[in-house]
Design a protein around this motif. Structure first.
Motif, PDB file in Angstrom:
ATOM      1  N   ALA A  93     -18.446  -2.524  -3.998  1.00  0.00           N
ATOM      2  CA  ALA A  93     -18.636  -2.060  -5.268  1.00  0.00           C
ATOM      3  C   ALA A  93     -17.465  -0.879  -5.831  1.00  0.00           C
ATOM      4  O   ALA A  93     -17.059  -0.867  -7.293  1.00  0.00           O
ATOM      5  N   VAL A  94     -16.895  -0.223  -5.194  1.00  0.00           N
ATOM      6  CA  VAL A  94     -16.345   1.018  -5.303  1.00  0.00           C
ATOM      7  C   VAL A  94     -14.552   0.478  -5.315  1.00  0.00           C
ATOM      8  O   VAL A  94     -14.059   0.778  -6.918  1.00  0.00           O
ATOM      9  N   LEU A  95     -13.693  -0.387  -4.603  1.00  0.00           N
ATOM     10  CA  LEU A  95     -12.724  -0.953  -4.571  1.00  0.00           C
ATOM     11  C   LEU A  95     -12.970  -1.730  -5.826  1.00  0.00           C
ATOM     12  O   LEU A  95     -12.025  -2.245  -6.439  1.00  0.00           O
ATOM     13  N   ASP A  96     -13.709  -2.582  -6.380  1.00  0.00           N
ATOM     14  CA  ASP A  96     -13.870  -3.879  -7.417  1.00  0.00           C
ATOM     15  C   ASP A  96     -13.789  -2.614  -8.561  1.00  0.00           C
ATOM     16  O   ASP A  96     -12.547  -3.023  -9.019  1.00  0.00           O
ATOM     17  N   TYR A  97     -14.581  -1.839  -8.299  1.00  0.00           N
ATOM     18  CA  TYR A  97     -14.683  -1.217  -9.756  1.00  0.00           C
ATOM     19  C   TYR A  97     -13.037  -0.037  -9.778  1.00  0.00           C
ATOM     20  O   TYR A  97     -12.194  -0.120 -10.931  1.00  0.00           O
ATOM     21  N   ALA A  98     -12.319   0.468  -8.962  1.00  0.00           N
ATOM     22  CA  ALA A  98     -10.709   1.667  -8.538  1.00  0.00           C
ATOM     23  C   ALA A  98      -9.927   0.160  -9.500  1.00  0.00           C
ATOM     24  O   ALA A  98      -9.515   0.363  -9.765  1.00  0.00           O
ATOM     25  N   ARG A  99     -10.051  -1.254  -8.382  1.00  0.00           N
ATOM     26  CA  ARG A  99      -8.962  -2.410  -8.866  1.00  0.00           C
ATOM     27  C   ARG A  99      -9.218  -2.721 -10.841  1.00  0.00           C
ATOM     28  O   ARG A  99      -7.874  -3.152 -11.153  1.00  0.00           O
ATOM     29  N   ALA A 100     -10.618  -2.835 -11.027  1.00  0.00           N
ATOM     30  CA  ALA A 100     -10.549  -3.668 -12.619  1.00  0.00           C
ATOM     31  C   ALA A 100      -9.480  -2.388 -13.333  1.00  0.00           C
ATOM     32  O   ALA A 100      -9.099  -2.698 -14.478  1.00  0.00           O
ATOM     33  N   HIS A 101     -10.061  -1.456 -13.126  1.00  0.00           N
ATOM     34  CA  HIS A 101      -9.923  -0.169 -13.552  1.00  0.00           C
ATOM     35  C   HIS A 101      -8.601   0.310 -13.627  1.00  0.00           C
ATOM     36  O   HIS A 101      -7.677   1.543 -14.287  1.00  0.00           O
ATOM     37  N   ARG A 102      -7.908  -0.258 -12.671  1.00  0.00           N
ATOM     38  CA  ARG A 102      -6.112   0.257 -11.864  1.00  0.00           C
ATOM     39  C   ARG A 102      -5.643   1.843 -11.299  1.00  0.00           C
ATOM     40  O   ARG A 102      -5.189   2.081 -12.133  1.00  0.00           O
ATOM     41  N   LEU A 103      -7.226   2.052 -10.403  1.00  0.00           N
ATOM     42  CA  LEU A 103      -7.341   3.786 -10.358  1.00  0.00           C
ATOM     43  C   LEU A 103      -6.174   4.087  -9.714  1.00  0.00           C
ATOM     44  O   LEU A 103      -5.807   5.012 -10.262  1.00  0.00           O
ATOM     45  N   TYR A 104      -5.722   3.179  -8.455  1.00  0.00           N
ATOM     46  CA  TYR A 104      -4.685   3.730  -8.345  1.00  0.00           C
ATOM     47  C   TYR A 104      -3.723   3.788  -7.839  1.00  0.00           C
ATOM     48  O   TYR A 104      -3.136   3.310  -6.522  1.00  0.00           O
ATOM     49  N   GLU A 105      -3.837   2.464  -8.479  1.00  0.00           N
ATOM     50  CA  GLU A 105      -1.704   1.651  -8.760  1.00  0.00           C
ATOM     51  C   GLU A 105      -0.773   2.802  -8.556  1.00  0.00           C
ATOM     52  O   GLU A 105      -0.766   3.563  -9.869  1.00  0.00           O
TER      53      GLU A 105
END
Length: 215
Positions: free
Chosen positions: A203-215
Protein backbone atom coordinates in the motif's frame (compact mmCIF):
# COMPACT_ATOMS: atom_id res chain seq x y z
CA UNK A 1 -5.53 12.81 0.23
CA UNK A 2 -8.87 11.06 0.56
CA UNK A 3 -10.20 9.34 3.66
CA UNK A 4 -7.54 7.94 5.97
CA UNK A 5 -9.49 5.32 7.87
CA UNK A 6 -6.69 4.46 10.32
CA UNK A 7 -5.85 8.02 11.35
CA UNK A 8 -6.99 9.11 14.79
CA UNK A 9 -7.32 12.88 14.48
CA UNK A 10 -5.42 14.84 17.10
CA UNK A 11 -8.62 16.45 18.33
CA UNK A 12 -10.21 13.05 19.01
CA UNK A 13 -7.43 10.94 20.54
CA UNK A 14 -8.21 9.84 24.10
CA UNK A 15 -6.93 7.11 26.43
CA UNK A 16 -8.15 5.33 29.52
CA UNK A 17 -5.77 5.46 32.52
CA UNK A 18 -5.50 1.66 32.63
CA UNK A 19 -4.42 1.36 28.97
CA UNK A 20 -0.81 0.49 28.21
CA UNK A 21 0.05 2.77 25.30
CA UNK A 22 3.05 2.66 22.99
CA UNK A 23 3.93 5.50 20.63
CA UNK A 24 6.35 5.00 17.75
CA UNK A 25 7.35 8.25 16.09
CA UNK A 26 9.46 8.83 13.04
CA UNK A 27 9.73 10.56 9.71
CA UNK A 28 8.41 7.41 8.00
CA UNK A 29 9.72 8.48 4.61
CA UNK A 30 8.63 5.81 3.79
CA UNK A 31 7.34 3.45 6.48
CA UNK A 32 9.09 0.11 6.00
CA UNK A 33 9.46 -3.43 7.32
CA UNK A 34 11.85 -2.52 10.16
CA UNK A 35 9.37 0.02 11.57
CA UNK A 36 6.58 -2.54 11.57
CA UNK A 37 8.82 -5.22 13.06
CA UNK A 38 9.75 -2.88 15.92
CA UNK A 39 6.09 -2.04 16.49
CA UNK A 40 5.14 -5.70 16.67
CA UNK A 41 8.06 -6.57 18.97
CA UNK A 42 7.23 -3.68 21.32
CA UNK A 43 3.54 -4.57 21.45
CA UNK A 44 4.43 -8.10 22.50
CA UNK A 45 7.27 -7.30 24.91
CA UNK A 46 5.37 -4.53 26.71
CA UNK A 47 1.92 -6.14 26.52
CA UNK A 48 0.50 -2.98 25.02
CA UNK A 49 -3.21 -2.31 24.68
CA UNK A 50 -2.66 0.30 21.96
CA UNK A 51 0.26 1.14 19.69
CA UNK A 52 0.18 4.37 17.74
CA UNK A 53 2.40 5.37 14.82
CA UNK A 54 3.04 9.12 14.81
CA UNK A 55 4.62 10.58 11.65
CA UNK A 56 6.69 13.69 12.38
CA UNK A 57 5.24 16.93 11.11
CA UNK A 58 8.36 19.09 10.86
CA UNK A 59 11.42 17.00 11.88
CA UNK A 60 13.72 19.78 13.08
CA UNK A 61 16.85 17.60 13.05
CA UNK A 62 16.41 17.00 9.33
CA UNK A 63 16.36 20.65 8.36
CA UNK A 64 18.27 21.17 5.13
CA UNK A 65 17.39 17.70 3.83
CA UNK A 66 14.71 16.80 1.31
CA UNK A 67 11.79 15.41 3.32
CA UNK A 68 8.53 14.31 1.72
CA UNK A 69 5.63 16.60 2.73
CA UNK A 70 4.00 15.52 5.96
CA UNK A 71 0.57 14.92 4.42
CA UNK A 72 2.04 12.27 2.11
CA UNK A 73 4.02 10.56 4.87
CA UNK A 74 0.89 10.46 7.03
CA UNK A 75 -1.13 9.02 4.16
CA UNK A 76 1.45 6.33 3.40
CA UNK A 77 1.60 5.31 7.06
CA UNK A 78 -2.18 5.10 7.26
CA UNK A 79 -2.29 3.06 4.05
CA UNK A 80 0.14 0.53 5.53
CA UNK A 81 -1.92 0.20 8.70
CA UNK A 82 -5.14 -0.18 6.70
CA UNK A 83 -3.47 -2.95 4.73
CA UNK A 84 -2.63 -4.80 7.95
CA UNK A 85 -6.28 -4.59 9.10
CA UNK A 86 -5.84 -4.06 12.80
CA UNK A 87 -3.25 -3.97 15.56
CA UNK A 88 -1.96 -0.44 14.97
CA UNK A 89 -3.26 3.11 14.88
CA UNK A 90 -1.95 6.25 13.21
CA UNK A 91 -2.19 9.73 14.69
CA UNK A 92 -1.81 13.11 12.99
CA UNK A 93 -0.79 14.63 16.34
CA UNK A 94 2.56 15.94 15.09
CA UNK A 95 1.42 16.70 11.54
CA UNK A 96 -1.42 18.85 12.88
CA UNK A 97 0.86 20.75 15.27
CA UNK A 98 2.52 23.89 13.93
CA UNK A 99 6.25 24.49 14.28
CA UNK A 100 9.14 22.07 14.80
CA UNK A 101 8.26 18.55 15.94
CA UNK A 102 9.56 17.86 19.45
CA UNK A 103 8.98 14.50 21.10
CA UNK A 104 8.54 16.27 24.43
CA UNK A 105 5.47 18.13 23.14
CA UNK A 106 4.02 14.87 21.88
CA UNK A 107 4.44 12.83 25.06
CA UNK A 108 3.05 15.70 27.12
CA UNK A 109 -0.01 15.83 24.89
CA UNK A 110 -0.49 12.06 25.06
CA UNK A 111 -0.34 12.24 28.86
CA UNK A 112 -2.82 15.13 28.90
CA UNK A 113 -5.18 12.96 26.85
CA UNK A 114 -5.13 10.19 29.45
CA UNK A 115 -2.12 8.00 28.57
CA UNK A 116 -0.82 7.41 32.09
CA UNK A 117 1.06 4.22 31.14
CA UNK A 118 3.03 5.43 28.15
CA UNK A 119 6.13 4.18 26.32
CA UNK A 120 8.01 6.08 23.61
CA UNK A 121 9.44 3.43 21.29
CA UNK A 122 12.73 3.79 19.45
CA UNK A 123 15.45 1.87 17.70
CA UNK A 124 18.66 0.89 19.45
CA UNK A 125 20.76 3.63 17.84
CA UNK A 126 18.38 6.32 19.06
CA UNK A 127 19.23 5.55 22.70
CA UNK A 128 22.80 6.77 22.21
CA UNK A 129 21.45 9.80 20.37
CA UNK A 130 19.09 10.85 23.18
CA UNK A 131 21.37 13.60 24.60
CA UNK A 132 20.88 15.49 21.31
CA UNK A 133 17.09 15.43 21.63
CA UNK A 134 15.14 18.43 22.87
CA UNK A 135 15.05 18.27 26.71
CA UNK A 136 15.48 14.49 27.07
CA UNK A 137 15.15 14.57 30.87
CA UNK A 138 11.71 16.11 30.53
CA UNK A 139 10.71 13.35 28.11
CA UNK A 140 11.55 10.81 30.82
CA UNK A 141 9.25 12.65 33.21
CA UNK A 142 6.32 11.97 30.86
CA UNK A 143 6.99 8.54 29.36
CA UNK A 144 9.08 5.44 29.68
CA UNK A 145 11.46 4.64 26.85
CA UNK A 146 11.19 1.33 25.02
CA UNK A 147 14.26 0.57 22.93
CA UNK A 148 15.01 -2.24 20.51
CA UNK A 149 18.03 -4.34 21.36
CA UNK A 150 19.67 -7.45 20.03
CA UNK A 151 19.20 -10.10 22.75
CA UNK A 152 22.22 -10.08 25.03
CA UNK A 153 23.37 -6.59 24.05
CA UNK A 154 21.49 -4.64 26.72
CA UNK A 155 23.27 -1.83 28.57
CA UNK A 156 23.10 -1.85 32.37
CA UNK A 157 21.64 0.94 34.48
CA UNK A 158 24.95 2.71 35.10
CA UNK A 159 25.74 2.78 31.38
CA UNK A 160 22.29 4.15 30.60
CA UNK A 161 22.56 6.88 33.23
CA UNK A 162 25.75 8.09 31.54
CA UNK A 163 23.72 8.71 28.39
CA UNK A 164 20.90 10.63 30.09
CA UNK A 165 20.66 10.76 33.87
CA UNK A 166 17.72 8.66 35.04
CA UNK A 167 17.45 6.67 31.82
CA UNK A 168 18.36 3.46 33.65
CA UNK A 169 15.13 3.67 35.68
CA UNK A 170 12.88 4.58 32.78
CA UNK A 171 14.01 2.34 29.92
CA UNK A 172 12.60 -1.05 28.97
CA UNK A 173 14.36 -3.19 26.38
CA UNK A 174 12.47 -4.69 23.44
CA UNK A 175 14.35 -7.81 22.28
CA UNK A 176 14.50 -8.13 18.49
CA UNK A 177 16.99 -9.05 15.84
CA UNK A 178 18.10 -5.98 13.90
CA UNK A 179 16.90 -5.39 10.36
CA UNK A 180 19.41 -3.57 8.18
CA UNK A 181 17.19 -1.11 6.33
CA UNK A 182 17.36 2.63 5.82
CA UNK A 183 14.65 4.88 4.46
CA UNK A 184 17.18 6.79 2.35
CA UNK A 185 18.39 3.57 0.76
CA UNK A 186 14.83 2.51 0.02
CA UNK A 187 14.04 5.88 -1.57
CA UNK A 188 17.03 5.46 -3.86
CA UNK A 189 15.99 1.93 -4.79
CA UNK A 190 12.43 3.05 -5.52
CA UNK A 191 13.77 5.89 -7.68
CA UNK A 192 15.84 3.36 -9.66
CA UNK A 193 12.80 1.20 -10.19
CA UNK A 194 14.14 -1.70 -8.11
CA UNK A 195 11.88 -4.24 -6.44
CA UNK A 196 11.47 -3.30 -2.76
CA UNK A 197 8.26 -5.24 -2.19
CA UNK A 198 9.89 -7.38 0.52
CA UNK A 199 10.79 -4.28 2.53
CA UNK A 200 7.98 -1.78 1.92
CA UNK A 201 4.25 -2.53 2.32
CA UNK A 202 2.41 -2.78 -0.99
CA UNK A 203 0.00 0.00 0.00
CA UNK A 204 2.92 2.35 0.68
CA UNK A 205 4.52 1.58 -2.69
CA UNK A 206 1.22 2.08 -4.49
CA UNK A 207 0.75 5.47 -2.85
CA UNK A 208 4.33 6.57 -3.50
CA UNK A 209 4.12 5.59 -7.17
CA UNK A 210 0.70 7.18 -7.64
CA UNK A 211 2.05 10.48 -6.30
CA UNK A 212 5.51 10.08 -7.90
CA UNK A 213 7.14 10.75 -4.53
CA UNK A 214 10.61 9.28 -4.99
CA UNK A 215 11.22 9.69 -8.70
Amino acid sequence: MGALTSVVESSEIRFEPHERVGALGGTFDPLHRAHLHLADAAAQALELDRLILIPAGDPWRKRGRDVTPAEHRLAMTAAAVDERRGGLEVSDLEVAREGPTYTLDTVRELRDRGAQQLWWIMGADAVLDLPKWHQPNEILACARIAAAVRPGAELDRRQLDKIVYGLGRWLDWVPMEPIDLSASGLRERIARGEDVSDDVPAAVLDYARAHRLYE
